[in-house]
Design an enzyme around this catalytic site. Structure first.
Site, short mmCIF file in Angstrom:
data_model
loop_
_atom_site.label_atom_id
_atom_site.label_comp_id
_atom_site.label_asym_id
_atom_site.label_seq_id
_atom_site.Cartn_x
_atom_site.Cartn_y
_atom_site.Cartn_z
N GLY A 1 40.07 2.26 1.65
CA GLY A 1 40.05 0.81 1.87
C GLY A 1 41.44 0.28 1.55
O GLY A 1 42.00 0.59 0.47
N ALA A 2 42.02 -0.48 2.48
CA ALA A 2 43.43 -0.85 2.37
C ALA A 2 43.80 -1.51 1.03
O ALA A 2 44.74 -1.06 0.35
CB ALA A 2 43.83 -1.75 3.55
N GLN B 1 31.33 5.71 5.86
CA GLN B 1 31.54 4.66 4.85
C GLN B 1 30.44 3.60 4.91
O GLN B 1 30.08 3.01 3.89
CB GLN B 1 32.91 3.98 5.06
CG GLN B 1 34.12 4.83 4.72
CD GLN B 1 34.66 5.55 5.93
OE1 GLN B 1 33.92 5.88 6.86
NE2 GLN B 1 35.95 5.81 5.94
N ASP C 1 43.19 -2.84 8.16
CA ASP C 1 44.17 -2.04 7.43
C ASP C 1 45.58 -2.56 7.64
O ASP C 1 46.46 -2.35 6.81
CB ASP C 1 44.09 -0.57 7.86
CG ASP C 1 42.98 0.10 7.09
OD1 ASP C 1 41.81 -0.15 7.41
OD2 ASP C 1 43.30 0.84 6.14
N ASN D 1 42.05 -1.34 12.36
CA ASN D 1 40.94 -1.15 11.41
C ASN D 1 40.23 0.15 11.77
O ASN D 1 40.58 0.83 12.74
CB ASN D 1 40.00 -2.35 11.45
CG ASN D 1 38.99 -2.31 10.32
OD1 ASN D 1 39.37 -2.13 9.16
ND2 ASN D 1 37.71 -2.45 10.62
O1 MRU Z 1 39.53 5.21 6.06
P1 MRU Z 1 39.16 4.07 5.16
O2 MRU Z 1 37.79 4.19 4.57
O3 MRU Z 1 40.22 3.81 4.13
O4 MRU Z 1 39.13 2.80 6.13
C1 MRU Z 1 38.87 1.55 5.57
C2 MRU Z 1 38.78 0.47 6.60
O5 MRU Z 1 39.00 0.69 7.77
C3 MRU Z 1 38.49 -0.89 6.10
O6 MRU Z 1 37.81 -1.63 7.07
C4 MRU Z 1 39.79 -1.62 5.76
O7 MRU Z 1 40.61 -0.83 4.94
C5 MRU Z 1 39.53 -2.92 5.11
S1 MRU Z 1 38.77 -2.70 3.54
C6 MRU Z 1 38.70 -4.18 2.76
#
Ligand code: MRU
Length: 347
Positions: free
Chosen positions: A51-52, A195, A236, A246
């Site tokens: 998550g970013a 996720q 992201d 995203n």
């Molecule tokens: O690969 P991940 O689980 O890090 O991807 C996360 C996402 O795509 C989320 O939608 C994004 O980071 C926003 S989280 C607040």
């Protein structure tokens, strides 16, 4: 902590960084302690923390670990020696701009600090963490006001686990549910890391918010049956023209939503906006190990000899986005000009 806000995935405990190991949820709630940059960078790459915003916060605390170690061993040259650690952290995941953003903030403190650096750097990392939670709360209020008694569809996990706490799109869900503005949440399972199925459902069940998980491929049918009013996602990285990178699958959802006349909302703090990239074409998209697609939860599901294509993110063009919400406010039908005005420093 307030109602519907009981999870913290990142903590600073006993001079170490403690991460909730998100690979093991929901079966096990286990924590992983990181005592150095290498383990923190490894945890980011391996999806212990994801998550970013959460990636950025983790990197900020990792800088405290790196600075402490280098200062103890080389008090006169630690600022030079830490560069390798900063580079290693920056490489851990390429798409989430919050990583580079948090490292820049930490570098700002690092440049001016005299003597033992840990206290000043820890204060900055804590501030980044607290500001993220505060931004989520503000965005939740703004976003929730847009929803009027509807069911929503989410993708990936954008909750407490993906942020400092409370969540971006899932923060909007939490506040909207508390206000009676949401009736039900549909969560895309989000292959290959699941996720949505593993993390979003876990967070919502804990909070008593009704959630139905669906296969990613079922989203268009859900929309065609009139079961939802909005799609809510995080980001992201958002480019200067409002294009949104995203989780892979987001682009398809935006196309489906537009086809069905549904609204598409992106919720992300301004630390996710990268005004240095003109459009989504300029955003680096992480491609991950094909094995993640060829297997599911560690079990091979594909014939030996098959290959896989595994981009972790996609880019949704700004014209498919109805609303971007940051802690600074909302941008309807984002354009380069609207983004520029929104990101002006005095806002
Ligand atoms: O690969 P991940 O689980 O890090 O991807 C996360 C996402 O795509 C989320 O939608 C994004 O980071 C926003 S989280 C607040």
């Amino acid at each position: 902590m307030l109602e519907h806000d009981s999870v913290r995935a990142i903590e600073w405990v006993d001079d170490k960084l403690r991460l909730l190991d998100q690979r093991r949820l929901p079966s096990e709630v286990v924590y992983l302690d990181c005592a150095d940059t290498q383990s923190a960078a490894g945890a980011i790459s391996a999806m212990v923390v994801r998550g970013a915003p959460a990636i950025g916060i983790t990197a900020a605390y990792a800088v405290v670990l790196a600075a402490g170690a280098h200062y103890r061993n080389h008090p006169s040259s630690w600022k030079r020696r830490i560069e390798t650690d900063l580079a290693e952290l920056a490489r851990a995941r390429p798409t989430a701009v919050n990583l580079g953003w948090a490292l820049q903030r930490m570098k700002g403190v690092l440049a001016s600090v005299e003597g033992a650096p840990e206290q000043a750097l820890l204060a900055e990392a804590r501030l980044i963490h607290e500001e993220d939670i505060a931004a989520n709360r503000t965005m939740a209020t703004i976003g929730a006001a847009e929803l009027k008694g509807t069911a929503v569809l989410t993708h990936c996990n954008t909750g407490s686990l993906a942020t400092g706490g409370y969540g971006t799109a899932l923060g909007v869900v939490r506040s909207a549910f508390a206000a009676g503005n949401i009736t039900h949440v549909y969560a895309n399972e989000t292959r290959p890391w699941l996720q949505g199925a593993r993390l979003t459902a876990w967070e919502l069940v804990r909070d008593g918010i009704p959630v139905s998980v669906l296969c990613d491929g079922a989203a268009a049918s859900l929309m065609s049956q009139g079961k939802i009013g909005w799609v809510l996602v995080g980001a992201d990285r958002i480019a200067a023209n409002g294009d949104v990178a995203n989780k892979i699958g987001t682009y398809g959802l935006a196309i489906h939503a537009r086809h069905h006349g549904l609204k598409f909302m992106v919720v992300a703090p301004s630390s996710t906006v990268d005004m240095s990239v003109p459009s989504g074409k300029d955003i680096p998209i992480e491609t991950r190990d094909p094995e993640e697609v060829l297997s599911c939860q560690g079990h091979r599901i594909t014939a030996q000899g098959a290959n896989a294509w595994n981009p972790a993110f996609d880019v949704t063009p700004a014209e498919l986005v109805d609303l971007i919400v940051t802690e600074k406010g909302k941008i309807e039908n984002p354009t380069a000009e609207a983004m520029r005005q929104h990101m002006e420093p005095d806002r």
